[in-house]
Design a protein around this motif. Structure first.
Motif, mmCIF file in Angstrom:
data_model
loop_
_atom_site.group_PDB
_atom_site.id
_atom_site.type_symbol
_atom_site.label_atom_id
_atom_site.label_comp_id
_atom_site.label_asym_id
_atom_site.label_seq_id
_atom_site.Cartn_x
_atom_site.Cartn_y
_atom_site.Cartn_z
ATOM 1 N N THR A 66 25.438 76.890 -58.890
ATOM 2 C CA THR A 66 24.133 77.254 -59.439
ATOM 3 C C THR A 66 24.295 78.473 -60.349
ATOM 4 O OG1 THR A 66 23.606 78.786 -57.658
ATOM 5 C CG2 THR A 66 23.019 76.460 -57.323
ATOM 6 N N PRO A 67 23.402 78.659 -61.323
ATOM 7 C CA PRO A 67 23.480 79.825 -62.204
ATOM 8 C C PRO A 67 23.557 81.157 -61.466
ATOM 9 C CG PRO A 67 21.982 78.231 -63.135
ATOM 10 C CD PRO A 67 22.358 77.713 -61.783
ATOM 11 N N PRO A 68 22.762 81.394 -60.403
ATOM 12 C CA PRO A 68 22.899 82.679 -59.680
ATOM 13 C C PRO A 68 24.287 82.854 -59.056
ATOM 14 C CG PRO A 68 20.801 81.655 -59.167
ATOM 15 C CD PRO A 68 21.607 80.636 -59.915
ATOM 16 N N GLU A 69 24.859 81.750 -58.539
ATOM 17 C CA GLU A 69 26.194 81.835 -57.945
ATOM 18 C C GLU A 69 27.236 82.166 -59.014
ATOM 19 O OE1 GLU A 69 26.166 78.702 -54.200
ATOM 20 O OE2 GLU A 69 26.195 77.892 -56.233
ATOM 21 N N VAL A 70 27.101 81.518 -60.180
ATOM 22 C CA VAL A 70 28.048 81.769 -61.272
ATOM 23 C C VAL A 70 27.928 83.205 -61.756
ATOM 24 C CG1 VAL A 70 28.620 81.202 -63.672
ATOM 25 C CG2 VAL A 70 28.178 79.369 -62.019
ATOM 26 N N SER A 71 26.695 83.696 -61.902
ATOM 27 C CA SER A 71 26.478 85.075 -62.372
ATOM 28 C C SER A 71 27.155 86.087 -61.459
ATOM 29 C CB SER A 71 24.976 85.367 -62.460
ATOM 30 O OG SER A 71 24.367 84.598 -63.464
ATOM 31 N N ALA A 72 26.988 85.900 -60.175
ATOM 32 C CA ALA A 72 27.572 86.839 -59.202
ATOM 33 C C ALA A 72 29.096 86.836 -59.274
ATOM 34 C CB ALA A 72 27.105 86.478 -57.790
ATOM 35 N N LYS A 73 29.679 85.648 -59.395
ATOM 36 C CA LYS A 73 31.139 85.549 -59.428
ATOM 37 C C LYS A 73 31.699 86.072 -60.759
ATOM 38 C CE LYS A 73 31.384 81.766 -56.094
ATOM 39 N NZ LYS A 73 31.978 82.608 -55.028
ATOM 40 N N LEU A 74 30.947 85.876 -61.843
ATOM 41 C CA LEU A 74 31.391 86.393 -63.141
ATOM 42 C C LEU A 74 31.435 87.919 -63.138
ATOM 43 C CD1 LEU A 74 29.551 84.041 -65.664
ATOM 44 C CD2 LEU A 74 31.993 84.102 -65.181
ATOM 45 N N PRO A 101 36.573 81.671 -75.676
ATOM 46 C CA PRO A 101 35.265 81.854 -75.037
ATOM 47 C C PRO A 101 34.724 80.567 -74.404
ATOM 48 C CG PRO A 101 35.313 82.979 -77.144
ATOM 49 C CD PRO A 101 36.580 82.177 -77.071
ATOM 50 N N THR A 102 34.302 80.686 -73.165
ATOM 51 C CA THR A 102 33.671 79.597 -72.435
ATOM 52 C C THR A 102 32.238 80.016 -72.138
ATOM 53 O OG1 THR A 102 35.816 79.118 -71.395
ATOM 54 C CG2 THR A 102 33.870 78.051 -70.464
ATOM 55 N N SER A 103 31.280 79.220 -72.534
ATOM 56 C CA SER A 103 29.876 79.615 -72.377
ATOM 57 C C SER A 103 29.457 79.597 -70.913
ATOM 58 C CB SER A 103 28.967 78.695 -73.188
ATOM 59 O OG SER A 103 28.893 77.408 -72.590
ATOM 60 N N PHE A 104 28.364 80.312 -70.630
ATOM 61 C CA PHE A 104 27.828 80.361 -69.268
ATOM 62 C C PHE A 104 27.442 78.964 -68.801
ATOM 63 C CE2 PHE A 104 24.341 80.815 -66.239
ATOM 64 C CZ PHE A 104 24.877 81.713 -65.330
ATOM 65 N N ASP A 105 26.804 78.195 -69.693
ATOM 66 C CA ASP A 105 26.379 76.849 -69.318
ATOM 67 C C ASP A 105 27.583 75.954 -69.018
ATOM 68 O OD1 ASP A 105 23.746 77.545 -69.607
ATOM 69 O OD2 ASP A 105 23.535 76.729 -71.634
ATOM 70 N N GLN A 106 28.637 76.101 -69.796
ATOM 71 C CA GLN A 106 29.841 75.306 -69.549
ATOM 72 C C GLN A 106 30.447 75.639 -68.194
ATOM 73 O OE1 GLN A 106 31.946 76.447 -73.165
ATOM 74 N NE2 GLN A 106 31.945 74.298 -73.864
ATOM 75 N N ILE A 107 30.477 76.931 -67.860
ATOM 76 C CA ILE A 107 31.046 77.349 -66.573
ATOM 77 C C ILE A 107 30.239 76.764 -65.420
ATOM 78 C CG2 ILE A 107 31.613 79.319 -65.105
ATOM 79 C CD1 ILE A 107 31.959 80.953 -67.715
ATOM 80 N N CYS A 108 28.915 76.784 -65.572
ATOM 81 C CA CYS A 108 28.059 76.212 -64.536
ATOM 82 C C CYS A 108 28.322 74.719 -64.386
ATOM 83 C CB CYS A 108 26.580 76.433 -64.874
ATOM 84 S SG CYS A 108 26.030 78.153 -64.785
ATOM 85 N N SER A 109 28.459 74.053 -65.537
ATOM 86 C CA SER A 109 28.680 72.607 -65.513
ATOM 87 C C SER A 109 30.035 72.257 -64.909
ATOM 88 C CB SER A 109 28.586 72.048 -66.940
ATOM 89 O OG SER A 109 28.888 70.678 -66.969
ATOM 90 N N PHE A 110 31.079 72.989 -65.332
ATOM 91 C CA PHE A 110 32.427 72.705 -64.837
ATOM 92 C C PHE A 110 32.565 72.997 -63.337
ATOM 93 C CE2 PHE A 110 34.105 73.868 -69.319
ATOM 94 C CZ PHE A 110 33.744 72.605 -69.785
ATOM 95 N N SER A 111 31.955 74.092 -62.904
ATOM 96 C CA SER A 111 32.123 74.529 -61.508
ATOM 97 C C SER A 111 31.162 73.861 -60.553
ATOM 98 C CB SER A 111 31.938 76.043 -61.425
ATOM 99 O OG SER A 111 30.583 76.386 -61.729
ATOM 100 N N GLN A 112 30.052 73.291 -61.102
ATOM 101 C CA GLN A 112 28.995 72.665 -60.303
ATOM 102 C C GLN A 112 28.366 73.652 -59.329
ATOM 103 O OE1 GLN A 112 30.754 69.121 -58.559
ATOM 104 N NE2 GLN A 112 30.473 67.952 -60.450
ATOM 105 N N MET A 136 34.624 92.812 -63.256
ATOM 106 C CA MET A 136 34.935 94.124 -62.687
ATOM 107 C C MET A 136 36.401 94.224 -62.288
ATOM 108 S SD MET A 136 31.544 94.951 -60.377
ATOM 109 C CE MET A 136 32.213 96.518 -59.830
ATOM 110 N N GLU A 137 36.985 93.104 -61.871
ATOM 111 C CA GLU A 137 38.392 93.094 -61.472
ATOM 112 C C GLU A 137 39.337 93.028 -62.673
ATOM 113 O OE1 GLU A 137 39.893 93.317 -58.486
ATOM 114 O OE2 GLU A 137 37.984 93.754 -57.536
ATOM 115 N N SER A 151 38.657 84.533 -57.756
ATOM 116 C CA SER A 151 37.684 83.496 -57.432
ATOM 117 C C SER A 151 38.127 82.183 -58.055
ATOM 118 C CB SER A 151 36.313 83.885 -57.990
ATOM 119 O OG SER A 151 35.447 82.778 -58.004
ATOM 120 N N PRO A 152 37.943 81.058 -57.359
ATOM 121 C CA PRO A 152 38.296 79.751 -57.930
ATOM 122 C C PRO A 152 37.573 79.477 -59.250
ATOM 123 C CG PRO A 152 37.854 79.549 -55.580
ATOM 124 C CD PRO A 152 37.438 80.941 -55.976
ATOM 125 N N LEU A 153 36.520 80.235 -59.521
ATOM 126 C CA LEU A 153 35.756 80.030 -60.747
ATOM 127 C C LEU A 153 36.592 80.255 -62.001
ATOM 128 C CD1 LEU A 153 32.732 79.484 -61.624
ATOM 129 C CD2 LEU A 153 32.574 81.943 -61.987
#
Length: 355
Positions: A327-335, A314-325, A340-341, A304-306
């Motif tokens: 939404t939190p649900p989208e980030v959660s699913a991709k994480l 360690p990169t925090s969840f909030d940072q990932i959301c901010s960097f990727s622009q 898993m991979e 994933s491009p994420l």
């Protein structure tokens, strides 16, 4: 070696105050160590033995000694001395080789070309992953992995060797019958089940003690052609092992890491001091002029491009959301998908990239 002579080796090697170097001085005086035990108390004192040394040597009853003989009845258990042909030739060249070695498993493995892999007990997931992968690649090139069975990098190095269907040696800081940490009892058994080796300087009655592990480290480095450090703080047992390897005229390798990772500072210090920087198994094999076998290809999977927004630290969840622009649900699913991979792992402080 007959039992009488072996008894002399065991008593003198266990005698309080007689270390590996003093043992060699005793051996030069009495090439047949049985003669040392037969010497009078007066003769022993004249040669510098203390009263406690003499009392120990002249003691008629040694329960710990009596327990060794039935242990040796097991065909998987072995005891070798400095005079035995099976004693590791490389270890014999260090200034203070152990007079005796207690061994479980494959004795012949001690003569094979070995790489010691050591590092932090509280290693990062990324560091453990690196140790596993590099260890796996090295055993595929017929290199034996030697380490100390500790948590973190040590355990990961052993597991990587096993994962690569290779051989690994665990050097204990405890006695041969005490696996430490207890969480690695199953790992120790798996090493033995896969034709590996476990060794110690002592047979029994040696509880884990901080002072015993630096002493153990000289064996890890002494057995090995080179020592690789993967994650280490500035004050750590891993740097002691690296220093011993250097003093023993062995190669010292270090894996660089992030400048923000405190556990990388020891490795960076080693590199500044002249240790060879290692990024892959090929770097070590090239230094040793060993033609490397092609390793099993890693699975190529679409990322994933994420992942470009997740670092090796360690990169925090909030940072990932901010960097990727996203939404939190989208980030959660991709994480979840990336985890898993096997591309990332969840850790204290957020998420870490595994490659």
């Amino acid at each position: 070696m007959n039992r009488q002579t072996l008894t002399a080796w065991l008593i003198l090697s266990r005698c309080p105050g007689i270390g590996a170097i003093k043992f060699q001085a005793i051996q030069s005086l009495w090439p047949n160590l049985s003669d040392c035990l037969a010497a009078s108390s007066k003769q022993l004192r004249q040669q510098g033995f203390t009263t406690s040394n003499v009392d120990f040597i002249k003691t008629k009853k040694h329960p710990w000694l009596d327990a060794i003989w039935p242990w040796l009845d097991n065909e998987n258990n072995h005891l070798i001395t400095l005079e035995d042909a099976s004693y590791p030739s490389l270890l014999k060249t260090i200034p203070d080789p152990p007079p005796v070695l207690f061994i479980r498993g494959n004795v012949s493995l001690l003569q094979k070309t070995q790489l010691a892999i050591v590092g932090a007990r509280q290693a990062t997931p990324g560091g453990c992953n690196i140790a596993m992968r590099l260890s796996e690649d090295m055993v595929k090139n017929n290199i034996v992995i030697t380490s100390g069975l500790a948590h973190g990098i040590d355990g990961s190095a052993h597991r990587g060797a096993l994962q690569g269907n290779g051989r690994t040696i665990a050097v204990l800081g405890t006695d041969i019958q005490t696996i430490y940490p207890k969480q690695h009892v199953n790992l120790a058994q798996t090493i033995l089940d896969n034709n590996g080796t476990i060794i110690s300087e002592t047979h029994q009655e040696m509880s884990p003690h901080p002072s015993s592990f630096p002493k153990r480290n000289r064996i890890i480095s002494g057995l090995s052609r080179g020592t690789l450090v993967v994650e280490a703080a500035m004050r750590s047992g891993s740097l002691i092992t690296a220093r011993l390897a250097n003093e023993q005229n062995r190669d010292v390798f270090a894996m660089p890491g992030s400048i923000f990772n405190l556990k990388s500072r020891g490795c960076h210090h080693l590199i500044k001091q002249g240790a060879a920087l290692v990024e892959s198994a090929e770097d070590i094999l090239s230094a040793w002029e060993i033609s490397h076998a092609s390793t099993s290809p890693r699975k190529t999977r679409k990322k994933s491009p994420l992942i470009q927004h997740i670092g090796v630290e360690p990169t925090s969840f909030d940072q990932i959301c901010s960097f990727s622009q996203l939404t939190p649900p989208e980030v959660s699913a991709k994480l979840v998908e990336l985890e898993m991979e096997g591309f990332i792992c969840k850790t204290v402080g957020g998420y870490q990239r595994q490659e």
